[in-house]
Design a protein around this motif. Structure first.
Motif, PDB file in Angstrom:
ATOM      1  N   GLN A 207       6.702  -9.984 -41.848  1.00 63.01           N
ATOM      2  CA  GLN A 207       6.784  -8.676 -42.483  1.00 63.01           C
ATOM      3  C   GLN A 207       8.186  -8.079 -42.388  1.00 63.01           C
ATOM      4  O   GLN A 207       9.049  -8.568 -41.673  1.00 63.01           O
ATOM      5  CB  GLN A 207       5.766  -7.716 -41.861  1.00 63.01           C
ATOM      6  CG  GLN A 207       4.339  -7.986 -42.285  1.00 63.01           C
ATOM      7  CD  GLN A 207       3.404  -6.828 -41.935  1.00 63.01           C
ATOM      8  OE1 GLN A 207       3.658  -6.043 -41.032  1.00 63.01           O
ATOM      9  NE2 GLN A 207       2.316  -6.729 -42.652  1.00 63.01           N
ATOM     10  N   ASP A 208       8.379  -6.988 -43.129  1.00 60.24           N
ATOM     11  CA  ASP A 208       9.615  -6.210 -43.083  1.00 60.24           C
ATOM     12  C   ASP A 208       9.432  -5.151 -42.004  1.00 60.24           C
ATOM     13  O   ASP A 208       8.704  -4.180 -42.186  1.00 60.24           O
ATOM     14  CB  ASP A 208       9.847  -5.564 -44.459  1.00 60.24           C
ATOM     15  CG  ASP A 208      11.127  -4.735 -44.519  1.00 60.24           C
ATOM     16  OD1 ASP A 208      11.668  -4.380 -43.454  1.00 60.24           O
ATOM     17  OD2 ASP A 208      11.565  -4.426 -45.644  1.00 60.24           O
ATOM     18  N   TYR A 209      10.108  -5.333 -40.864  1.00 63.26           N
ATOM     19  CA  TYR A 209       9.978  -4.411 -39.744  1.00 63.26           C
ATOM     20  C   TYR A 209      11.139  -3.415 -39.658  1.00 63.26           C
ATOM     21  O   TYR A 209      11.300  -2.741 -38.646  1.00 63.26           O
ATOM     22  CB  TYR A 209       9.875  -5.196 -38.430  1.00 63.26           C
ATOM     23  CG  TYR A 209       8.638  -6.061 -38.340  1.00 63.26           C
ATOM     24  CD1 TYR A 209       7.369  -5.497 -38.250  1.00 63.26           C
ATOM     25  CD2 TYR A 209       8.741  -7.453 -38.358  1.00 63.26           C
ATOM     26  CE1 TYR A 209       6.229  -6.299 -38.159  1.00 63.26           C
ATOM     27  CE2 TYR A 209       7.603  -8.261 -38.276  1.00 63.26           C
ATOM     28  CZ  TYR A 209       6.359  -7.674 -38.174  1.00 63.26           C
ATOM     29  OH  TYR A 209       5.244  -8.471 -38.087  1.00 63.26           O
ATOM     30  N   VAL A 217      17.863 -12.378 -45.230  1.00 58.56           N
ATOM     31  CA  VAL A 217      17.919 -13.783 -45.621  1.00 58.56           C
ATOM     32  C   VAL A 217      16.899 -14.030 -46.735  1.00 58.56           C
ATOM     33  O   VAL A 217      16.022 -13.199 -46.978  1.00 58.56           O
ATOM     34  CB  VAL A 217      17.625 -14.705 -44.414  1.00 58.56           C
ATOM     35  CG1 VAL A 217      18.694 -14.543 -43.337  1.00 58.56           C
ATOM     36  CG2 VAL A 217      16.251 -14.423 -43.845  1.00 58.56           C
ATOM     37  N   PRO A 218      16.972 -15.170 -47.413  1.00 61.04           N
ATOM     38  CA  PRO A 218      16.036 -15.435 -48.515  1.00 61.04           C
ATOM     39  C   PRO A 218      14.583 -15.541 -48.054  1.00 61.04           C
ATOM     40  O   PRO A 218      14.289 -16.089 -46.987  1.00 61.04           O
ATOM     41  CB  PRO A 218      16.532 -16.777 -49.076  1.00 61.04           C
ATOM     42  CG  PRO A 218      17.973 -16.848 -48.685  1.00 61.04           C
ATOM     43  CD  PRO A 218      18.044 -16.185 -47.336  1.00 61.04           C
ATOM     44  N   PHE A 219      13.711 -15.017 -48.901  1.00 59.38           N
ATOM     45  CA  PHE A 219      12.268 -15.161 -48.710  1.00 59.38           C
ATOM     46  C   PHE A 219      11.641 -15.230 -50.088  1.00 59.38           C
ATOM     47  O   PHE A 219      11.712 -14.265 -50.853  1.00 59.38           O
ATOM     48  CB  PHE A 219      11.706 -13.987 -47.917  1.00 59.38           C
ATOM     49  CG  PHE A 219      10.251 -14.146 -47.531  1.00 59.38           C
ATOM     50  CD1 PHE A 219       9.814 -15.259 -46.833  1.00 59.38           C
ATOM     51  CD2 PHE A 219       9.307 -13.172 -47.873  1.00 59.38           C
ATOM     52  CE1 PHE A 219       8.486 -15.415 -46.476  1.00 59.38           C
ATOM     53  CE2 PHE A 219       7.984 -13.315 -47.518  1.00 59.38           C
ATOM     54  CZ  PHE A 219       7.561 -14.438 -46.822  1.00 59.38           C
ATOM     55  N   PHE A 220      11.075 -16.392 -50.427  1.00 62.58           N
ATOM     56  CA  PHE A 220      10.674 -16.690 -51.796  1.00 62.58           C
ATOM     57  C   PHE A 220      11.883 -16.442 -52.704  1.00 62.58           C
ATOM     58  O   PHE A 220      12.970 -16.904 -52.384  1.00 62.58           O
ATOM     59  CB  PHE A 220       9.428 -15.891 -52.191  1.00 62.58           C
ATOM     60  CG  PHE A 220       8.176 -16.376 -51.486  1.00 62.58           C
ATOM     61  CD1 PHE A 220       7.644 -17.624 -51.768  1.00 62.58           C
ATOM     62  CD2 PHE A 220       7.543 -15.605 -50.534  1.00 62.58           C
ATOM     63  CE1 PHE A 220       6.498 -18.106 -51.121  1.00 62.58           C
ATOM     64  CE2 PHE A 220       6.390 -16.064 -49.877  1.00 62.58           C
ATOM     65  CZ  PHE A 220       5.884 -17.317 -50.167  1.00 62.58           C
ATOM     66  N   ALA A 225      15.950 -10.521 -47.999  1.00 61.63           N
ATOM     67  CA  ALA A 225      14.690 -10.001 -47.484  1.00 61.63           C
ATOM     68  C   ALA A 225      14.851  -9.703 -46.002  1.00 61.63           C
ATOM     69  O   ALA A 225      15.268 -10.567 -45.221  1.00 61.63           O
ATOM     70  CB  ALA A 225      13.561 -11.002 -47.706  1.00 61.63           C
ATOM     71  N   CYS A 226      14.522  -8.482 -45.597  1.00 56.00           N
ATOM     72  CA  CYS A 226      14.657  -8.069 -44.207  1.00 56.00           C
ATOM     73  C   CYS A 226      13.709  -8.901 -43.335  1.00 56.00           C
ATOM     74  O   CYS A 226      12.493  -8.901 -43.548  1.00 56.00           O
ATOM     75  CB  CYS A 226      14.329  -6.580 -44.093  1.00 56.00           C
ATOM     76  SG  CYS A 226      14.664  -5.870 -42.470  1.00 56.00           S
ATOM     77  N   THR A 227      14.267  -9.610 -42.368  1.00 53.97           N
ATOM     78  CA  THR A 227      13.497 -10.567 -41.570  1.00 53.97           C
ATOM     79  C   THR A 227      13.821 -10.388 -40.085  1.00 53.97           C
ATOM     80  O   THR A 227      14.990 -10.309 -39.702  1.00 53.97           O
ATOM     81  CB  THR A 227      13.830 -12.012 -41.999  1.00 53.97           C
ATOM     82  OG1 THR A 227      13.566 -12.146 -43.411  1.00 53.97           O
ATOM     83  CG2 THR A 227      13.000 -13.014 -41.227  1.00 53.97           C
ATOM     84  N   ALA A 276      16.391 -17.205 -38.835  1.00 56.18           N
ATOM     85  CA  ALA A 276      15.486 -16.456 -39.709  1.00 56.18           C
ATOM     86  C   ALA A 276      15.304 -17.165 -41.045  1.00 56.18           C
ATOM     87  O   ALA A 276      14.197 -17.212 -41.595  1.00 56.18           O
ATOM     88  CB  ALA A 276      16.032 -15.044 -39.929  1.00 56.18           C
ATOM     89  N   THR A 277      16.381 -17.741 -41.560  1.00 61.20           N
ATOM     90  CA  THR A 277      16.289 -18.505 -42.815  1.00 61.20           C
ATOM     91  C   THR A 277      15.389 -19.717 -42.630  1.00 61.20           C
ATOM     92  O   THR A 277      14.542 -20.018 -43.488  1.00 61.20           O
ATOM     93  CB  THR A 277      17.694 -18.961 -43.255  1.00 61.20           C
ATOM     94  OG1 THR A 277      18.542 -17.824 -43.408  1.00 61.20           O
ATOM     95  CG2 THR A 277      17.625 -19.731 -44.572  1.00 61.20           C
ATOM     96  N   TYR A 278      15.560 -20.402 -41.523  1.00 66.56           N
ATOM     97  CA  TYR A 278      14.758 -21.586 -41.208  1.00 66.56           C
ATOM     98  C   TYR A 278      13.278 -21.220 -41.088  1.00 66.56           C
ATOM     99  O   TYR A 278      12.406 -21.884 -41.661  1.00 66.56           O
ATOM    100  CB  TYR A 278      15.280 -22.169 -39.896  1.00 66.56           C
ATOM    101  CG  TYR A 278      14.656 -23.472 -39.451  1.00 66.56           C
ATOM    102  CD1 TYR A 278      15.125 -24.687 -39.921  1.00 66.56           C
ATOM    103  CD2 TYR A 278      13.626 -23.483 -38.503  1.00 66.56           C
ATOM    104  CE1 TYR A 278      14.577 -25.886 -39.489  1.00 66.56           C
ATOM    105  CE2 TYR A 278      13.077 -24.677 -38.065  1.00 66.56           C
ATOM    106  CZ  TYR A 278      13.556 -25.877 -38.558  1.00 66.56           C
ATOM    107  OH  TYR A 278      13.006 -27.062 -38.121  1.00 66.56           O
ATOM    108  N   MET A 279      12.995 -20.144 -40.359  1.00 65.59           N
ATOM    109  CA  MET A 279      11.609 -19.736 -40.167  1.00 65.59           C
ATOM    110  C   MET A 279      10.965 -19.301 -41.476  1.00 65.59           C
ATOM    111  O   MET A 279       9.794 -19.608 -41.745  1.00 65.59           O
ATOM    112  CB  MET A 279      11.527 -18.607 -39.138  1.00 65.59           C
ATOM    113  CG  MET A 279      10.110 -18.065 -38.905  1.00 65.59           C
ATOM    114  SD  MET A 279       8.909 -19.344 -38.428  1.00 65.59           S
ATOM    115  CE  MET A 279       9.546 -19.823 -36.826  1.00 65.59           C
TER     116      MET A 279
END
Length: 315
Positions: A207-209, A217-220, A225-227, A276-279
């Motif tokens: 989620q965005d916390y 970092v990228p998300f979809f 995207a805040c990660t 974060a990108t990896y996860m």
């Protein structure tokens, strides 16, 4: 190392019977009765029906889900987005029923709907290795969390108490079953202690916390995207195993509980951005197993590097 300090179990007191709490008692009592009396197939249609009826009322949430699908999957047509929003609402209604199942079903009945794919957790447990189990906010998350306890590999859940004392009384007992325990969500020291003690910690980095302890970092299809960086912080300080986990309802009404992939060997825990990108790549893979069962109704992409632009993607 000493044992982790867990969330204190709420005790019953006469004040919980005050008339202002009767609605909460009645609501949960009705839910417990319904899920224990009706067969699962009826519960399935009941839950999805409730979700379908909720959509016209929850217009703002429908708009959020629609925008999330547009941002995450720009290749979808308007009709495909509409179909996904509709399905997501039906599964959101089913989430109420699934919470009742997770909190109120006896273990013997609950066990019948779980498919066991968690041998990787058992392997780490035999080795005495702490496990950071990275899951996602699937709509049936309550079932997934209890399932690990039912399957004999309980863990520690990251917990936020409810402000209503009756709700909290019931919620705690629903989540602390079959050996599962709870730690406060802001108590980082206790989370690290859990992992260093060779226990398993349920963690949800999807989620965005907000900006604190986060990177973009990228998300979809969203490039920024805040990660959270909490995953790398926990992994670095505890030297634990990192296992991706999921629990989704399949077409037969069973729940496939999966924790069969350890990723710590290649996890770049010393680099918050790379980690974060990896996860996020693994989180995407988990969600794509059943995208209609993920929590699309929250503003996953609300934060931007420029805080003054927060929520601008939803305007």
């Amino acid at each position: 190392m000493s044992n982790p300090t867990t969330v204190e179990k709420p005790t019953f007191s006469i004040r919980l019977l005050h008339p202002k709490y009767w609605g909460v008692w009645l609501g949960f009592g009705l839910l417990a009765l319904v899920v224990n009396v009706l067969p699962y197939r009826v519960l399935f249609y009941l839950g999805r029906g409730l979700g379908a009826m909720a959509r016209p009322v929850a217009k703002s949430r429908a708009a959020i889900a629609k925008r999330n699908f547009e941002l995450a999957f720009p290749q979808l047509s308007a009709e495909e987005v509409e179909s996904r929003v509709e399905e997501n609402f039906k599964n959101t209604g089913m989430a109420l029923i699934e919470t009742g199942i997770a909190w109120f079903w006896p273990t013997w009945r609950f066990k019948r709907i779980i498919n066991d794919h968690v041998d990787e957790i058992r392997r780490h447990r035999q080795e005495g290795k702490g496990v950071l189990l990275c899951c996602v906010h699937a709509l049936n998350l309550e079932i997934t969390a209890r399932a690990f306890g039912v399957l004999g590999v309980p863990g520690f859940g990251v917990y936020r108490p409810h402000s209503n004392p009756v709700y909290e009384f019931i919620q705690y007992r629903g989540r602390a079953q079959n050996g599962n325990q709870l730690v406060y969500r802001r108590d980082l020291k206790q989370m690290i202690r859990v992992l260093r003690n060779g226990e398993m910690l349920f963690y949800l980095p999807d989620q965005d916390y907000g900006h604190n302890k986060s990177v973009f970092v990228p998300f979809f299809a969203v490039e920024e995207a805040c990660t959270t960086t909490g995953t790398s912080l926990l992994a670095y300080t505890s030297q634990c195993a990192i296992v991706t986990g999921s629990g989704f309802r399949n077409a037969s009404g069973q729940y496939d509980v999966i924790a069969n992939q350890s990723i710590e060997a290649d996890y770049p825990q010393n680099d918050h951005v790379a980690a974060a990108t990896y996860m996020n790549k693994f989180i995407e893979e988990i969600i794509l197993k059943a995208p209609e069962q993920w929590l699309w109704l929250h503003k996953r992409f609300k934060s931007l590097p420029d805080e003054s632009l927060t929520n601008s993607r939803y305007q």
